[in-house]
Motif scaffolding. Structure first.
Motif, PDB file in Angstrom:
ATOM      1  N   THR A  83       0.823  -1.194   0.000  1.00  0.00           N
ATOM      2  CA  THR A  83       0.000   0.000   0.000  1.00  0.00           C
ATOM      3  C   THR A  83       0.858   1.246   0.000  1.00  0.00           C
ATOM      4  O   THR A  83       0.621   2.197  -0.740  1.00  0.00           O
ATOM      5  CB  THR A  83      -0.891   0.036   1.259  1.00  0.00           C
ATOM      6  N   TRP A 114       2.653   1.753  -3.385  1.00  0.00           N
ATOM      7  CA  TRP A 114       1.713   2.164  -4.411  1.00  0.00           C
ATOM      8  C   TRP A 114       1.459   3.666  -4.299  1.00  0.00           C
ATOM      9  O   TRP A 114       1.498   4.417  -5.247  1.00  0.00           O
ATOM     10  CB  TRP A 114       0.415   1.371  -4.232  1.00  0.00           C
ATOM     11  N   ALA A 115       1.252   4.088  -3.085  1.00  0.00           N
ATOM     12  CA  ALA A 115       0.968   5.495  -2.874  1.00  0.00           C
ATOM     13  C   ALA A 115       2.208   6.347  -3.097  1.00  0.00           C
ATOM     14  O   ALA A 115       2.151   7.417  -3.675  1.00  0.00           O
ATOM     15  CB  ALA A 115       0.454   5.696  -1.463  1.00  0.00           C
ATOM     16  N   ARG A 121       4.611   5.999  -5.136  1.00  0.00           N
ATOM     17  CA  ARG A 121       4.888   6.200  -6.543  1.00  0.00           C
ATOM     18  C   ARG A 121       4.236   7.495  -7.026  1.00  0.00           C
ATOM     19  O   ARG A 121       4.716   8.160  -7.922  1.00  0.00           O
ATOM     20  CB  ARG A 121       4.306   5.007  -7.327  1.00  0.00           C
ATOM     21  N   ALA A 122       3.144   7.849  -6.390  1.00  0.00           N
ATOM     22  CA  ALA A 122       2.379   8.989  -6.853  1.00  0.00           C
ATOM     23  C   ALA A 122       2.921  10.327  -6.345  1.00  0.00           C
ATOM     24  O   ALA A 122       2.452  11.368  -6.742  1.00  0.00           O
ATOM     25  CB  ALA A 122       0.935   8.834  -6.430  1.00  0.00           C
ATOM     26  N   TRP A 174       4.263   8.397   6.631  1.00  0.00           N
ATOM     27  CA  TRP A 174       3.943   8.777   5.266  1.00  0.00           C
ATOM     28  C   TRP A 174       2.908   9.888   5.317  1.00  0.00           C
ATOM     29  O   TRP A 174       1.811   9.711   5.839  1.00  0.00           O
ATOM     30  CB  TRP A 174       3.413   7.562   4.503  1.00  0.00           C
ATOM     31  N   ALA A 228       0.517  11.534   3.394  1.00  0.00           N
ATOM     32  CA  ALA A 228      -0.167  11.222   2.145  1.00  0.00           C
ATOM     33  C   ALA A 228      -0.552  12.482   1.407  1.00  0.00           C
ATOM     34  O   ALA A 228      -0.420  12.574   0.193  1.00  0.00           O
ATOM     35  CB  ALA A 228      -1.396  10.379   2.431  1.00  0.00           C
ATOM     36  N   ASN A 229      -1.030  13.428   2.119  1.00  0.00           N
ATOM     37  CA  ASN A 229      -1.360  14.710   1.502  1.00  0.00           C
ATOM     38  C   ASN A 229      -1.449  15.744   2.605  1.00  0.00           C
ATOM     39  O   ASN A 229      -1.057  15.486   3.746  1.00  0.00           O
ATOM     40  CB  ASN A 229      -2.650  14.605   0.687  1.00  0.00           C
ATOM     41  N   TRP A 286      -3.605  16.761   4.455  1.00  0.00           N
ATOM     42  CA  TRP A 286      -4.422  16.534   5.658  1.00  0.00           C
ATOM     43  C   TRP A 286      -4.360  15.115   6.213  1.00  0.00           C
ATOM     44  O   TRP A 286      -4.943  14.833   7.237  1.00  0.00           O
ATOM     45  CB  TRP A 286      -5.884  16.918   5.397  1.00  0.00           C
ATOM     46  N   LEU A 287      -3.646  14.252   5.547  1.00  0.00           N
ATOM     47  CA  LEU A 287      -3.679  12.856   5.980  1.00  0.00           C
ATOM     48  C   LEU A 287      -2.273  12.292   6.146  1.00  0.00           C
ATOM     49  O   LEU A 287      -1.406  12.492   5.300  1.00  0.00           O
ATOM     50  CB  LEU A 287      -4.436  12.035   4.928  1.00  0.00           C
ATOM     51  N   PHE A 330       0.043   8.842   7.781  1.00  0.00           N
ATOM     52  CA  PHE A 330       0.051   7.483   8.312  1.00  0.00           C
ATOM     53  C   PHE A 330       1.312   7.234   9.117  1.00  0.00           C
ATOM     54  O   PHE A 330       2.392   7.676   8.722  1.00  0.00           O
ATOM     55  CB  PHE A 330       0.003   6.447   7.181  1.00  0.00           C
ATOM     56  N   LEU A 335      -7.349   7.127  13.436  1.00  0.00           N
ATOM     57  CA  LEU A 335      -7.829   5.749  13.501  1.00  0.00           C
ATOM     58  C   LEU A 335      -6.615   4.849  13.606  1.00  0.00           C
ATOM     59  O   LEU A 335      -5.583   5.128  12.992  1.00  0.00           O
ATOM     60  CB  LEU A 335      -8.618   5.388  12.237  1.00  0.00           C
ATOM     61  N   ARG A 341      -6.852  15.945  -8.808  1.00  0.00           N
ATOM     62  CA  ARG A 341      -5.946  14.821  -8.754  1.00  0.00           C
ATOM     63  C   ARG A 341      -5.701  14.393  -7.292  1.00  0.00           C
ATOM     64  O   ARG A 341      -5.701  13.225  -6.959  1.00  0.00           O
ATOM     65  CB  ARG A 341      -4.626  15.237  -9.408  1.00  0.00           C
ATOM     66  N   PHE A 399      -6.504  10.885  -5.495  1.00  0.00           N
ATOM     67  CA  PHE A 399      -5.406  10.217  -4.807  1.00  0.00           C
ATOM     68  C   PHE A 399      -5.832   9.847  -3.379  1.00  0.00           C
ATOM     69  O   PHE A 399      -5.624   8.740  -2.912  1.00  0.00           O
ATOM     70  CB  PHE A 399      -4.205  11.153  -4.809  1.00  0.00           C
ATOM     71  N   SER A 400      -6.504  10.822  -2.770  1.00  0.00           N
ATOM     72  CA  SER A 400      -6.969  10.573  -1.394  1.00  0.00           C
ATOM     73  C   SER A 400      -7.945   9.416  -1.361  1.00  0.00           C
ATOM     74  O   SER A 400      -7.881   8.557  -0.493  1.00  0.00           O
ATOM     75  CB  SER A 400      -7.680  11.803  -0.833  1.00  0.00           C
ATOM     76  N   ARG A 437      -8.082   6.934  -3.291  1.00  0.00           N
ATOM     77  CA  ARG A 437      -7.356   5.689  -3.468  1.00  0.00           C
ATOM     78  C   ARG A 437      -6.708   5.262  -2.140  1.00  0.00           C
ATOM     79  O   ARG A 437      -6.682   4.100  -1.783  1.00  0.00           O
ATOM     80  CB  ARG A 437      -6.278   5.891  -4.522  1.00  0.00           C
ATOM     81  N   LEU A 438      -6.214   6.281  -1.457  1.00  0.00           N
ATOM     82  CA  LEU A 438      -5.573   6.028  -0.179  1.00  0.00           C
ATOM     83  C   LEU A 438      -6.525   5.462   0.847  1.00  0.00           C
ATOM     84  O   LEU A 438      -6.234   4.498   1.524  1.00  0.00           O
ATOM     85  CB  LEU A 438      -5.086   7.358   0.388  1.00  0.00           C
ATOM     86  N   ALA A 484      -7.180   2.042   0.116  1.00  0.00           N
ATOM     87  CA  ALA A 484      -6.019   1.203   0.423  1.00  0.00           C
ATOM     88  C   ALA A 484      -5.900   0.955   1.913  1.00  0.00           C
ATOM     89  O   ALA A 484      -5.706  -0.175   2.359  1.00  0.00           O
ATOM     90  CB  ALA A 484      -4.752   1.866  -0.101  1.00  0.00           C
ATOM     91  N   VAL A 485      -6.045   2.041   2.646  1.00  0.00           N
ATOM     92  CA  VAL A 485      -5.873   1.880   4.086  1.00  0.00           C
ATOM     93  C   VAL A 485      -7.019   1.077   4.672  1.00  0.00           C
ATOM     94  O   VAL A 485      -6.830   0.205   5.517  1.00  0.00           O
ATOM     95  CB  VAL A 485      -5.725   3.251   4.767  1.00  0.00           C
ATOM     96  N   MET A 492      -6.368  -2.391   4.098  1.00  0.00           N
ATOM     97  CA  MET A 492      -5.310  -2.888   4.949  1.00  0.00           C
ATOM     98  C   MET A 492      -5.825  -3.188   6.358  1.00  0.00           C
ATOM     99  O   MET A 492      -5.476  -4.196   6.966  1.00  0.00           O
ATOM    100  CB  MET A 492      -4.260  -1.801   5.002  1.00  0.00           C
ATOM    101  N   MET A 493      -6.677  -2.300   6.851  1.00  0.00           N
ATOM    102  CA  MET A 493      -7.183  -2.535   8.189  1.00  0.00           C
ATOM    103  C   MET A 493      -8.125  -3.737   8.197  1.00  0.00           C
ATOM    104  O   MET A 493      -8.140  -4.516   9.134  1.00  0.00           O
ATOM    105  CB  MET A 493      -7.836  -1.276   8.744  1.00  0.00           C
TER     106      MET A 493
END
Lengths: 1114, 459
Positions: A15, A18-19, A21-22, A502, A504-505, A507-508, A510, A572, B3, B7-8, B10-11, B14-15, B18-19
């Motif tokens: 996961t 994959w992310a 790469r972007a 990570w 992600a953007n 606001w997010l 991990f 979470l 975009r 992307f979000s 998709r994330l 994905a997450v 995963m959970m």
């Protein structure tokens, strides 16, 4: 030990890749410099673009650089914030444009720590002013200043509401920490320790537990509790953390703060963060300290009367072939000494010393940082001989690497190797103090071997002939114990984690941590052939403890910003945790070849024992925070725990929490003097997992029946066929974790222009579902079951006041005061009369309506306290008419079996005799800094709280205690007043059991000698009347004091090539003011194994230290 | 922006995935056997392993603390030495004295194991195995009902936290049907326990005979209340009971410390010499020069056999035979006889005597006396019961006989008792945890069971 589920890990990696790469490439660059007053560079400040999730750390020259990838270009105004611990954060608005731009910061001092980031557990953070519960942080500086090599000890008196007790002063001895009192009857009372996000084992295991046969308690597979009252000191395993590696400690005191850790947080959580490297040139730090240790106090012994009984030295006490008959030669009730007297209080001790060396290198580039440190701590104790040391070596590497601006991976690896030789203590004929303090003053313990036979000589077998090989000595000569016994514990431990962050953007984010902790602990105890009592003939105990665990923690944190006045975060998370515990041990008896320390070198062996436990926990948690109008901060969290320790019908349990913080000074500030004010309130629930396997149905293959008397019985294997039967304890399919609900409220205010701050916290804890093993109807097929039945309550107050009268560029003076009180009460224990908490030399119980852990036993017969039927019917009632409660009944020798003028012991009902918990605790600390000179001190206060001083009672009986130096001389039976002359005392008079008295013998003067101290109710461990051994154990202790000077400047850098050279002289446990008559009121027979610290029975002494430290920094 | 939001999305997917994976792939995480089941003790037991425990539990019942005190109460044995053995012999007992023995009917190798093993045998349709377990259940529960009267049975060890108590007579009725079922099951199909049954080696025929003898025993226990009609039932069962001494049921012991005969184990403890021969039994055996004397007792210092009189409690020590040193207790592997052909013969003798008179009963008494090398004695109820009293040395069954027929005549060994006590007191744990169901019980002096309403006249 199981491996983490592979699919979980693989999915995580896939996961993230994959992310990843972007993510995008290059963009704008913001750089600048962070300084304090006067333009002095502030290294280590964090500069962050919160909205973009980007940050950088300022180097030594205060410079920072943040690169914004093109894909992240906000094309709008964003905020940029600089923060550093100790300074007020500053936020600017910037409009980011393509290409380089500059933003400098100048930060002000921040004594109230506002805006600073606080770790709140399981990957969550907040800021000081948003925190809904009280903050208890301990800085790296305070940890190092304590000069303790055990981080638990280092926490003593650092913050109100935590009670740290060192079990003893010998090297490696455990320390116990209790936060806001006790909340369990059968479970652990120690908090959960979390290092860099990974829970870490802090257990303590006594080698004596490997020997249930001699300890005399029924135990299963090495899980016996003999180590609570005898055996050696043992470390609590947090000793494997090098205190110098610690960057900060946050203590989550209650359920409301710790709820995010669910079923493991009922006793609080101690969050430890270790040091990280920072970008910039490599920094070197070399610290070396030497410590000189000394016992804090010598035991008060008499030096006037020698071995014997009834004023006669029996000739048989000098037998050369067999042990002297016990009662006649045990004690020092013989005639006055004519020849030399020996001072046993002192003779076993010497100055100890400690060498502590730390070297660390840290640094890195903008992408990669590292912290590498090593520590060697050699501690030689204060007891004579070669077998009294604890050496620790640790190494740690913490490293982080930014794979991309948004993706950081890190690892933290630590290794600790400890090797210790310990000393037997407690209720133990082979222990140091039993032999030392009971030796009559006319016996010379040196040499400890007979010059002719070469065998162990003790006061009860002073001139042993060769025929005494392998025979007991009654009690060991203490010097023999020190030189000849081997009590070894070698421990290797590896712990650490790999982690990833990570972004992600904007606001997010991990975070992932995978931690592991593995310990291999080898134990070897050898008591040579001429050891005493159960070890006579020689005994070798060998065992291994293997602990392991791993922890997987994944969190996703989203920030939301609806409006300038409405924002917050959502977290979470998932947590998986596995812990295993394994022991394997054997005891061999009768040593063949002296000095060859192997089980193979013994004639017979107890059955080997192995014992294993494995616990799996699986949890999900979420936290939502809401910041309103930048003054009202709400947080809510929920955790759902599953554990293999829960019954199948209660497999999952919820733990909620909610808190609110209201910073009222952000809106209105009615009082000019008030610079900051916050009201806070929080509620939360946390739990304690049941012990493993209470939920598991089990079958037994030994000991089917009790037979007719002890020693007879059958197994289910008649005729050799392996059989099994149900154990009598029912599998507790509905068992839940113990649950503590806590409501906490309080305020934090800053006033006098940040020169003072005051924090007050009030809490109430209601603990339900406390586990007891309760009897069940045998006709159901089982006669007991673990059930969630007891209810406990704690409430308390914590106050802290900090004053900063001086804070200028050249000098600073801080004074801090802390005060805390915890009161507990047992609300319900399912109808039982009482439940005993620990194996100990005194009974500490849970009893409905009393505080948890009170002393419960027999006392002297007193009005209103004793059962009215104690004496012949009506006698006590008649004597007590009009007398206050507690009036001591004095007999005339006819109503109870003692002589005239003396009190009587209870026989019918036990009662509460005292409470080991302090009434309140406090601390006073102060530090003063003038240019490069610094002074600091810390005083630790424990008011009230009692100790059962069984050592005193025992030595009264043996006639060696200093109190017995003033004695009536008794002859004949030495039990009646008429046998004795001299030392007349009146019970109830000042100086001799003062207080009101009544009864037919009241106010009679009676001789006090062997008749009272040896035979009557005085010697508590032998008489069973514990009241007169309960003593006030309150103290005021000068814990720490230090003077330091920091050399820096041109000559240091030119001549020595250093940035700074610090020199510090410090003292630790310098002086204790107490009314306690034993060695030290800070002591605990059971160490951190016990729930209650209230017993002193030949516990080893505490030490004080003088420490010289030199630190070289570059 | 577009975009970024895709992307979000998709994330989040994905997450979320995963959970979920965490929850499912790790779905067995909380059921991992080593974490759920105690690795230090077995968490499952096979039927054969349970059977070994059940049979050992039965042996303990027959040889343990209860048997020792009953031996004294019926004055086959006597307690001296001033310690607990002597005190118990004079009826100084309480609910704690036999708490463990009461509990053992249900816990450990008791009813809980029996029910589990029976369920397993039923599931495997092994009727023979089931039959064996049913016989053992009847012995186990019958033993409890004989001693305590009303006890939990129908509701016991079956999930109820506070099982109800069944009436003693109702229990006897249930046990008769249980034994009938057992006999039918034993005659049915199935491999049976084979050698795992160390009592009878899985021999169906012997288990069936044992079941009939137990039935006869239990019918006799109800004679006093249910009437003389029970004799006919006892007779019809006993005639199909143990058919020869080679089918006798013995306890099994070995030299291993924990597998030794409990009587022998006790004699080896420091309390061993506190238990000696009782005067009543020694006198009866002396009268007939019973050849079993050296098996039961050692010689006294005078070189003869004699017993301590628990009633007067002043027998000169040199007249008293110790038990320690007898052929039985000198042998830690001694197979204690539990249910025998000889007992079955005497059951027949008693029943035939009641139904058809002494002439018809004579051959059955003769058979037993002849077996032990003793001369013929004319049949009377007393003669049969005295023969049985000698035969059933150390066997709790002798107390049941005494309560019914009052032979031999005994005086209570405590002046505050008007008769030998008729039962033991309920275990304290059961009383405290199941007090709502437990019937009230009076003092030991006056407490009697339903099958035995009348105390024996004192001699």
């Amino acid at each position: 030990m199981r491996h983490p589920p592979r699919r979980c890990l693989m999915l995580f990696v896939l996961t993230t890749l994959w992310a990843h790469r972007a993510t995008a490439q290059v963009g704008a660059t913001i750089s600048g410099r962070v300084t304090m007053d006067g333009g002095i560079a502030l290294s280590g400040a964090t500069v962050s673009l919160t909205e973009l999730g980007l940050a950088a750390i300022a180097r030594d020259d205060g410079r920072y650089v943040i690169v914004i990838p093109a894909a992240r270009m906000p094309w709008a105004a964003v905020t940029i914030t600089a923060r550093r611990v100790g300074y007020k954060p500053r936020t600017m608005n910037v409009i980011v444009v393509n290409g380089p731009m500059t933003q400098d910061f100048s930060l002000e001092g921040n004594p109230l720590q506002l805006g600073e980031v606080v770790t709140t557990g399981a990957g969550t953070v907040t800021q000081v002013e948003k925190l809904g519960s009280v903050r208890s942080a301990v800085s790296a500086e305070l940890i190092v200043r304590s000069n303790e090599s055990n981080v638990v000890r280092a926490l003593a008196a650092k913050t109100p509401g935590i009670d740290v007790t060192s079990s003893a002063g010998d090297p490696g001895a455990s320390a116990s920490i209790k936060i806001r009192g006790l909340r369990t009857i059968r479970g652990s009372v120690q908090p959960l320790f979390v290092v860099d996000g990974v829970p870490m084992d802090n257990s303590s295991f006594s080698t004596t537990n490997f020997n249930p046969v001699d300890a005399g308690a029924a135990g299963q597979g090495g899980q016996d509790n003999g180590g609570e009252i005898e055996g050696t000191s043992q470390p609590n395993r947090m000793v494997d953390v090098n205190p110098d590696d610690i960057e900060s400690v946050e203590i989550l005191k209650g359920a409301s703060a710790g709820a995010i850790y669910g079923a493991r947080a009922a006793n609080g959580v101690v969050l430890i963060t270790t040091k990280q490297g920072r970008a910039g040139p490599a920094r070197y730090s070399l610290r070396s300290s030497v410590t000189s240790d000394d016992v804090t106090r010598l035991y008060p012994l008499q030096a006037r009367y020698g071995q014997g009984q009834a004023n006669i030295l029996s000739s048989t006490c000098r037998s050369t072939t067999t042990l002297s008959p016990s009662s006649a030669c045990n004690g020092s009730w013989g005639p006055a000494i004519v020849g030399a007297a020996f001072d046993h209080a002192k003779e076993a001790f010497r100055p100890g010393h400690q060498n502590d060396g730390v070297i660390s290198v840290s640094g890195g580039s903008d992408r990669t940082t590292f912290y590498l440190a090593g520590n060697v701590n050699d501690n030689r104790g204060v007891f004579l001989g070669p077998n009294n040391y604890f050496d620790r070596s640790t190494a740690r590497l913490n490293a982080n690497h930014k794979l991309a601006e948004t993706f950081t991976v890190g690892a933290s690896v630590a290794y600790a190797d400890t090797r210790g030789h310990f000393t037997q203590r407690g209720n133990n004929a082979n222990g140091l103090l039993v032999g030392l303090l009971r030796t009559p003053p006319d016996f010379n313990n040196f040499p400890y071997v007979d010059p002719t036979s070469g065998l162990h000589r003790s006061y009860r077998l002073p001139d042993p002939e060769i025929t005494t090989v392998g025979q007991t000595r009654g009690f060991n000569n203490p010097i023999y114990s020190l030189y000849e016994e081997l009590n070894e514990a070698d421990n290797s431990r590896t712990f650490g984690n790999v982690n990833a962050e990570w972004i992600a953007n904007s606001w997010l984010k991990f975070n992932y941590t995978l931690g592991a902790d593995y310990t291999n602990d080898r134990r070897l105890e050898v008591c040579p052939a001429e050891c005493s009592d159960v070890a006579a003939g020689g005994r070798i105990t060998e065992g291994y403890i293997t602990n392991g665990g791993w922890d997987h923690n994944l969190t996703a944190t989203a920030r939301y910003h609806i409006h300038d006045d409405v924002a917050g975060t959502v977290t979470l998370g998932q947590n998986l945790n596995a812990r295993s515990f394994n022991t394997f041990s054997t005891v061999g008896r009768t040593i063949v070849v002296p000095g060859f320390n192997s089980i193979a070198n013994t004639i017979s062996r107890d059955p080997p024992s192995d014992y294993r436990t494995l616990v799996h926990d699986e949890a999900y948690f979420g936290q939502l925070s809401l910041d309103l109008f930048q003054q009202l901060f709400l947080t809510g969290a929920l955790r759902n725990d599953g554990s293999t320790t829960f019954g199948s019908q209660n497999g999952r349990n919820w733990f909620p929490k909610a808190s609110v913080a209201y910073t009222f000074t952000n809106v209105v500030n009615p009082w000019h003097a008030l610079t900051y004010g916050k009201l806070r309130m929080s509620y939360g629930q946390a739990g304690q997992e049941p012990a493993p396997y209470l939920t598991s149905p089990t079958f037994n293959g030994t000991g089917l029946t009790a037979g007719v008397t002890p020693g007879t019985g059958l197994t289910p294997t008649q005729s050799g066929r392996g059989g099994l039967f149900f154990t009598t304890t029912k599998a507790a399919t509905t068992l839940k974790p113990e649950r503590t609900a806590e409501l906490e409220g309080g305020f934090d205010i800053g006033f006098l222009r940040d020169k003072a701050d005051l924090s007050a916290t009030f809490y109430k804890q209601h603990t339900t579902d406390v586990i007891l093993i309760t009897p069940t109807a045998p006709s159901s097929g089982f006669s007991s079951e673990a059930r969630n039945v007891a209810i406990l309550e704690n409430s308390g107050t914590e106050l802290s006041l900090n004053l900063r009268p001086l804070s200028t560029a050249t000098q600073a003076w801080d004074i801090g005061l802390g005060w805390a009180r915890t009161q507990s009460i047992v609300v319900d224990i399912a109808g039982a009369d009482f439940v005993t908490l620990d194996a100990s030399t005194v009974q500490n119980v849970a009893r409905k309506g009393s505080p948890l852990g009170v002393f419960y036993g027999y006392g002297m017969i007193r009005c209103g306290l004793s059962n009215p039927n104690e004496l012949p019917v009506g006698v006590l009632a008649a004597a007590c008419v009009g007398k206050p409660v507690g009036t001591l009944y004095i007999d005339d020798g006819t109503k109870c079996s003692v002589d005239i003028g003396r009190p009587c012991g209870e026989t019918l009902d036990q009662r509460v005799l005292g409470d080991p918990a302090p009434k309140w605790t406090g601390n006073v600390h102060s530090s003063y800094k003038y240019r490069k000179l610094s002074l600091s001190g810390l005083v630790d206060i424990k008011h009230g709280g009692q100790m059962h001083n069984g050592t005193k009672g025992s030595l009264w009986g043996y006639g060696t205690h200093f109190d017995t130096q003033h004695r009536a001389i008794c002859t004949g039976g030495a039990t009646l007043n008429s046998d004795c002359t001299g030392n007349l005392q009146v019970f109830g008079s000042p100086g001799w059991y003062p207080g009101p008295v009544t009864g037919p013998g009241a106010n009679m003067a009676v001789p006090i000698g062997e008749n009272w101290y040896r035979n009557d109710i005085a010697p508590c461990p032998f008489s069973g009347i514990d009241e007169q051994c309960i003593e006030d154990a309150g103290f005021v202790k000068l814990r720490e004091i230090s003077v330091g000077y920091s050399f820096e400047g041109a000559w240091v850098s030119r001549a020595l090539g250093l940035t700074t050279l610090d020199v510090r002289i410090a003292g630790r446990n310098i002086y204790t003011w107490t009314r306690y008559t034993g060695l030290d009121p800070e002591t605990s027979l059971g160490g951190s194994i016990s729930r209650v610290a209230g017993a002193d029975y030949f516990n080893l002494p505490q030490t004080r230290s003088l420490v010289l430290t030199i630190s070289l920094n570059r | 922006m577009m975009r970024a939001s895709m992307f979000s999305m998709r994330l989040v997917v994905a997450v979320g995935l995963m959970m979920c994976a965490g929850a499912t792939a790790c779905g067995n995480f909380l059921t991992d056997s080593a974490a759920v089941h105690d690795p230090n003790t077995p968490s499952t037991a096979t039927r054969n392993q349970l059977l070994a425990g059940i049979e050992a539990q039965m042996i303990d019942q027959q040889e343990g603390a209860v048997a020792m005190v009953i031996c004294q109460w019926v004055q086959q044995c006597a307690g001296i030495g001033g310690r607990f053995v002597e005190a118990q012999g004079h009826y100084a007992i309480s609910g704690t004295t036999f708490n463990a023995d009461f509990n053992a009917i249900y816990t450990r190798g008791g009813l809980i194991s029996l029910k589990t093993a029976e369920a397993s045998a039923s599931a495997d349709e092994d009727n023979v195995y089931l039959g064996v377990l049913e016989v053992l259940e009847a012995m186990q529960v019958g033993w409890g009902a004989d001693i305590w009267g009303d006890i939990p049975y129908s509701d016991a060890a079956g999930g109820s936290p506070t099982p109800t108590f069944d009436g003693q007579m109702a229990i006897y009725t249930s046990l008769q049907s249980l034994l009938d079922r057992a006999i039918a099951d034993l005659a049915g199909s199935g491999a049976g326990p084979g050698v795992a049954d160390y009592l009878y080696g899985g021999d169906k025929a012997r288990w069936i005979q044992l079941a009939f003898t137990i039935k006869a025993r239990l019918y006799l226990h109800t004679v006093e209340t249910a009437g003389a009609g029970q004799y006919a039932l006892a007779l019809s069962s006993a005639t199909r009971g143990l058919s020869s001494p080679s089918n006798d049921l013995f306890a099994v012991h070995s030299n291993a410390t924990s597998e030794r005969n409990l009587w022998a184990q006790f004699q080896l403890t420091s309390f061993g010499n506190d238990l000696v021969a009782g005067k009543v039994l020694a006198d009866l055996m002396n009268a007939d020069n019973d050849p079993r004397r050296p098996e039961y007792f050692a010689r006294n210092p005078l070189g003869t056999y004699g017993g301590h009189d628990a009633v007067t409690n002043n027998t000169p020590a040199d007249q008293v035979s110790p038990i320690f040193g007898s052929a039985r207790t000198s042998n830690v592997t001694f197979p204690q006889p539990l249910v025998t052909w000889a007992e079955n013969q005497l059951i027949i003798a008693e029943a035939v005597l009641a139904i058809s008179g002494p002439v018809a009963a004579q051959p059955f008494l003769n058979a037993v006396r002849t077996k032990y090398g003793k001369p013929i004695r004319a049949v009377t109820l007393q003669a049969i019961m005295e023969e049985k009293y000698i035969l059933l040395f150390q066997n709790v069954e002798v107390w049941n006989d005494f309560k019914r027929n009052c032979y031999p005549r005994l005086k209570p060994a405590n002046s505050s008792f008007s008769a030998v006590p008729g039962r033991l007191l309920y275990g304290t744990t059961e009383s405290q945890t199941n007090g709502g169901n437990r019937p009230p019980e009076g003092a030991l002096q006056s407490s009697r069971n339903a099958n035995d309403p009348g105390p024996c006249p004192t001699a």
